[in-house]
Structure formats: C-alpha cells, structure tokens
Design a protein around this motif. Structure first.
Motif, PDB file in Angstrom:
ATOM      1  N   ASP A  16      73.102  -2.921  41.730  1.00 56.76           N
ATOM      2  CA  ASP A  16      72.537  -2.891  43.083  1.00 56.76           C
ATOM      3  C   ASP A  16      71.492  -3.981  43.289  1.00 56.76           C
ATOM      4  N   GLU A  17      70.647  -4.202  42.281  1.00 58.95           N
ATOM      5  CA  GLU A  17      69.608  -5.226  42.391  1.00 58.95           C
ATOM      6  C   GLU A  17      70.223  -6.612  42.549  1.00 58.95           C
ATOM      7  N   GLN A  74      69.874  -9.214  45.662  1.00 57.31           N
ATOM      8  CA  GLN A  74      69.454 -10.601  45.445  1.00 57.31           C
ATOM      9  C   GLN A  74      70.441 -11.573  46.091  1.00 57.31           C
TER      10      GLN A  74
END
Length: 112
Positions: free
Chosen positions: A24-25, A29
């Motif tokens: 998810d990160e 990004q």
C-alpha cells in the motif's frame, strides 16, 4: 496522470513481473510521484522497460516529466556577448608575450 492511470501501470507491472507484489505504501508513493507525468509517455517507457529488463521498474526507470520552455540559451548568449565586449578592450591581442629565458630553450619561438 490520474490515480486510475497509475493503477493501470501498477497492474501491468504486477502482471508482467509475477514476483512483484506492491504494498500500500508503494502504491501511495507511485500516486504522489506520477501525478505530474503524462500517462502515454510513461506507458511507452514502461513497455520499453518490460521488453528490455527482467526486473520490475522503479519510478525513476519509467518517469517522464514535462519541462517548461525557457529562454536561458538566449540569455546565456547575451551574457557571453557582453562578457566578450567587456574583456576584449582590456586585453590587447597584438602585443607579444616574451617567453622567459629558462623556457626559451625548450621552445621553437622566442615570443608567444
């Protein structure tokens, strides 16, 4: 580029590179980084990367940023012209420089 277009890129990357699982990160990004990019140009670079590399791309591998036209080359030419005009009167190119005696024996000329 919209979030939907970024998701198309990421789905293509995950489908081509089976070992690539995006967190998810990482997706967040990519959303942030790709917001100013052109989808078609990035997709073209991604397809080229897929043909050439066995590894999933980083953002930098497929990033395409638009650039703004500027008049810097024209400004630089003006600065160079002004600089030449300022420097040339200070340096009289007609006078010869005499070579020091210790260097004269190694030179063909006696003056430069």
């Amino acid at each position: 580029m919209t979030k939907k277009e970024v998701l198309k890129l990421l789905v293509l990357i995950e489908s081509v590179y089976s070992n690539c699982i995006l967190k998810d990160e990482t997706v967040l990004q990519w959303f942030e980084s790709c917001s100013e990019m052109d989808f078609d140009k990035v997709m073209a670079k991604l397809k080229h990367h897929i043909r050439k590399s066995p590894f999933p791309p980083a953002i930098t591998d497929i990033a395409v940023f638009s650039y703004e036209e500027n008049d810097f080359p024209d400004t630089l030419q003006e600065w160079m012209k002004i600089g030449r005009e300022r420097i040339e009167p200070e340096h009289n190119h007609t006078e010869r420089i005499i070579i020091p005696a210790w260097l004269a024996e190694y030179s063909i000329r006696k003056t430069v």
